[in-house]
Scaffold this motif. Structure first.
Motif, mmCIF file in Angstrom:
data_model
loop_
_atom_site.group_PDB
_atom_site.id
_atom_site.type_symbol
_atom_site.label_atom_id
_atom_site.label_comp_id
_atom_site.label_asym_id
_atom_site.label_seq_id
_atom_site.Cartn_x
_atom_site.Cartn_y
_atom_site.Cartn_z
ATOM 1 N N CYS A 194 19.642 16.958 89.617
ATOM 2 C CA CYS A 194 20.441 15.776 89.978
ATOM 3 C C CYS A 194 21.880 15.922 89.484
ATOM 4 O O CYS A 194 22.825 15.569 90.204
ATOM 5 N N LEU A 195 22.048 16.441 88.275
ATOM 6 C CA LEU A 195 23.394 16.650 87.738
ATOM 7 C C LEU A 195 24.156 17.665 88.584
ATOM 8 O O LEU A 195 25.353 17.492 88.849
ATOM 9 N N ASP A 196 23.474 18.722 88.990
ATOM 10 C CA ASP A 196 24.123 19.743 89.823
ATOM 11 C C ASP A 196 24.545 19.179 91.172
ATOM 12 O O ASP A 196 25.619 19.515 91.693
ATOM 13 N N ILE A 197 23.702 18.311 91.758
ATOM 14 C CA ILE A 197 24.051 17.666 93.027
ATOM 15 C C ILE A 197 25.311 16.817 92.853
ATOM 16 O O ILE A 197 26.245 16.872 93.660
ATOM 17 N N CYS A 198 25.335 16.035 91.775
ATOM 18 C CA CYS A 198 26.497 15.174 91.510
ATOM 19 C C CYS A 198 27.734 16.002 91.193
ATOM 20 O O CYS A 198 28.847 15.672 91.636
ATOM 21 N N TYR A 199 27.538 17.062 90.435
ATOM 22 C CA TYR A 199 28.636 17.956 90.045
ATOM 23 C C TYR A 199 29.306 18.535 91.283
ATOM 24 O O TYR A 199 30.532 18.548 91.407
ATOM 25 N N LEU A 200 28.483 19.016 92.210
ATOM 26 C CA LEU A 200 29.001 19.569 93.465
ATOM 27 C C LEU A 200 29.679 18.489 94.305
ATOM 28 O O LEU A 200 30.680 18.753 94.970
ATOM 29 N N SER A 201 29.132 17.267 94.262
ATOM 30 C CA SER A 201 29.684 16.170 95.061
ATOM 31 C C SER A 201 31.074 15.761 94.603
ATOM 32 O O SER A 201 31.853 15.201 95.381
ATOM 33 N N VAL A 202 31.385 16.031 93.347
ATOM 34 C CA VAL A 202 32.711 15.689 92.818
ATOM 35 C C VAL A 202 33.768 16.665 93.318
ATOM 36 O O VAL A 202 34.903 16.279 93.596
ATOM 37 N N ILE A 203 33.396 17.940 93.442
ATOM 38 C CA ILE A 203 34.367 18.996 93.730
ATOM 39 C C ILE A 203 34.397 19.405 95.200
ATOM 40 O O ILE A 203 35.456 19.458 95.830
ATOM 41 N N VAL A 204 33.218 19.688 95.771
ATOM 42 C CA VAL A 204 33.143 20.330 97.087
ATOM 43 C C VAL A 204 33.718 19.482 98.226
ATOM 44 O O VAL A 204 34.442 20.022 99.072
ATOM 45 N N PRO A 205 33.430 18.159 98.333
ATOM 46 C CA PRO A 205 33.974 17.388 99.465
ATOM 47 C C PRO A 205 35.497 17.471 99.586
ATOM 48 O O PRO A 205 36.027 17.601 100.696
ATOM 49 N N LYS A 206 36.208 17.403 98.459
ATOM 50 C CA LYS A 206 37.662 17.465 98.502
ATOM 51 C C LYS A 206 38.141 18.851 98.921
ATOM 52 O O LYS A 206 39.124 18.991 99.656
ATOM 53 N N ILE A 207 37.429 19.899 98.462
ATOM 54 C CA ILE A 207 37.780 21.265 98.867
ATOM 55 C C ILE A 207 37.620 21.412 100.378
ATOM 56 O O ILE A 207 38.489 21.953 101.070
ATOM 57 N N LEU A 208 36.492 20.909 100.913
ATOM 58 C CA LEU A 208 36.233 21.007 102.348
ATOM 59 C C LEU A 208 37.252 20.197 103.149
ATOM 60 O O LEU A 208 37.708 20.639 104.209
ATOM 61 N N GLU A 209 37.614 19.022 102.630
ATOM 62 C CA GLU A 209 38.619 18.198 103.308
ATOM 63 C C GLU A 209 39.955 18.938 103.383
ATOM 64 O O GLU A 209 40.604 18.970 104.431
ATOM 65 N N ASN A 210 40.345 19.561 102.270
ATOM 66 C CA ASN A 210 41.606 20.305 102.242
ATOM 67 C C ASN A 210 41.591 21.477 103.215
ATOM 68 O O ASN A 210 42.593 21.775 103.877
ATOM 69 N N LEU A 211 40.430 22.134 103.320
ATOM 70 C CA LEU A 211 40.320 23.296 104.207
ATOM 71 C C LEU A 211 40.290 22.886 105.672
ATOM 72 O O LEU A 211 40.919 23.523 106.527
ATOM 73 N N MET A 212 39.565 21.808 105.983
ATOM 74 C CA MET A 212 39.372 21.406 107.374
ATOM 75 C C MET A 212 40.567 20.631 107.926
ATOM 76 O O MET A 212 40.994 20.848 109.062
ATOM 77 N N VAL A 213 41.104 19.710 107.129
ATOM 78 C CA VAL A 213 42.203 18.867 107.590
ATOM 79 C C VAL A 213 43.547 19.546 107.375
ATOM 80 O O VAL A 213 44.511 19.290 108.087
ATOM 81 N N GLY A 214 43.594 20.408 106.360
ATOM 82 C CA GLY A 214 44.843 21.113 106.065
ATOM 83 C C GLY A 214 45.713 20.412 105.051
ATOM 84 O O GLY A 214 46.804 20.878 104.729
ATOM 85 N N THR A 215 45.225 19.272 104.526
ATOM 86 C CA THR A 215 45.979 18.569 103.484
ATOM 87 C C THR A 215 45.554 19.074 102.112
ATOM 88 O O THR A 215 44.412 19.470 101.910
ATOM 89 N N ILE A 216 46.476 19.044 101.177
ATOM 90 C CA ILE A 216 46.154 19.494 99.818
ATOM 91 C C ILE A 216 46.519 18.429 98.792
ATOM 92 O O ILE A 216 46.652 18.704 97.615
ATOM 93 N N GLY A 217 46.684 17.196 99.247
ATOM 94 C CA GLY A 217 47.109 16.125 98.359
ATOM 95 C C GLY A 217 45.951 15.311 97.828
ATOM 96 O O GLY A 217 44.873 15.253 98.412
ATOM 97 N N ILE A 218 46.212 14.658 96.669
ATOM 98 C CA ILE A 218 45.263 13.720 96.087
ATOM 99 C C ILE A 218 46.074 12.717 95.277
ATOM 100 O O ILE A 218 47.055 13.074 94.624
ATOM 101 N N SER A 219 45.707 11.450 95.347
ATOM 102 C CA SER A 219 46.443 10.428 94.610
ATOM 103 C C SER A 219 46.201 10.573 93.114
ATOM 104 O O SER A 219 45.238 11.224 92.684
ATOM 105 N N LYS A 220 47.077 9.942 92.316
ATOM 106 C CA LYS A 220 46.906 9.997 90.865
ATOM 107 C C LYS A 220 45.600 9.331 90.451
ATOM 108 O O LYS A 220 44.884 9.829 89.572
ATOM 109 N N THR A 221 45.276 8.227 91.091
ATOM 110 C CA THR A 221 44.016 7.526 90.793
ATOM 111 C C THR A 221 42.816 8.394 91.186
ATOM 112 O O THR A 221 41.837 8.500 90.439
#
Length: 273
Positions: A29-56
């Motif tokens: 469960c921890l590994d699933i959550c751990y991956l969920s914190v990092i991987v979605p943003k990486i995939l978004e950056n790769l697919m959409v082409g954006t590399i930004g993230i808000s301070k919050t």
């Protein structure tokens, strides 16, 4: 996917409802959550082409990254304690590792993760930043320190203190547990008993080596040796690669888990037929 399969397989097999596999479900469960914190943003950056993230968003990502990472450090220590009790005190194992103790150990890992995540995130994001672009694929601690204004020594000391608490402390507990385990195994009369005892620890030992090896290389090395490219590689190893490998390691090296997976696969085949 693999972590989810492992967790559901153990949960659905009454024969695996023992402390060792209770902790393995928590690890999955921890590994699933751990991956969920990092991987979605990486995939978004790769697919959409954006590399930004808000301070919050960056602060939230750092908190959950630290929360799950620190919790996993202490969970691995709890799992080593479980193996220590199983091998050194086999006749008292069920009494010592009862349901209340297991749940308390898991609760303790989440409390430590929450405390470290909150304190470190609040302190870091209360400081002034001179830059807006982080040279990393997620909001990691070391790259963020590079963006702080003025003297960063207090923040670097803070990172070292957190690393000692979150990495070194549980690692010392793991070392102590395995010292007791090895001492007990060496006293066993037959080679078959020694091999059987060691086989119950081999998967955990391999996971510990992978996780702590990459994490300690990131947080416990001097600043003079810091390299953005090396740091990205190490971060990718313990945030993405290791969580993906954990279920494979446990399923391939554990006969009970493999047996439960085969049983579940046969049930699925019967349903579809």
């Amino acid at each position: 996917m693999a972590n989810t399969v492992i967790a559901l397989t153990i949960h659905g097999d009454n024969a695996l409802h023992i402390p060792m596999y209770f902790f393995l479900i928590q690890l999955s469960c921890l590994d699933i959550c751990y991956l969920s914190v990092i991987v979605p943003k990486i995939l978004e950056n790769l697919m959409v082409g954006t590399i930004g993230i808000s301070k919050t968003g960056c602060a939230m990502q750092m908190f959950f990254f630290l929360f799950f990472g620190v919790a996993e450090c202490f969970l691995l220590a709890a799992m080593s304690f479980d193996r220590c009790v199983a091998i050194c005190y086999p006749l008292h194992y069920i009494v010592i590792m009862n349901s209340r103790v297991c749940k308390s150990l898991v609760a303790g890992t989440y409390i430590c993760g929450t405390a470290v995540g909150l304190v470190h995130t609040i302190i870091t994001f209360s400081l002034p930043f001179c830059g807006l672009a982080i040279d990393h694929f997620f909001c990691e601690i070391q790259p963020l320190l590079e963006l702080l204004c003025g003297n960063t020594s207090p923040s670097e000391i803070q990172v070292i203190v957190v690393a000692v608490f979150a990495i070194v402390s549980p690692f010392l507990l793991i070392i102590y547990s395995y010292t007791r385990i090895i001492s007990t195994i060496l006293k066993m009369s037959s080679a078959e008993s020694q091999q059987k005892a060691f086989s119950t620890c081999s998967s955990h030992l391999l996971v510990v080596t992978l996780f702590y090896g990459t994490a300690s290389s990131t947080y416990l090395r001097p600043k003079s040796s810091y390299s953005a490219s090396v740091d990205k590689f190490l971060s990718l190893s313990y945030t993405v690669v290791t969580p993906l490998l954990n279920p494979i390691i446990y399923s391939l090296r554990n006969e009970e888990v493999k047996g439960a997976l085969r049983k579940r696969w046969r049930k699925i085949n019967l349903v579809w037929k």
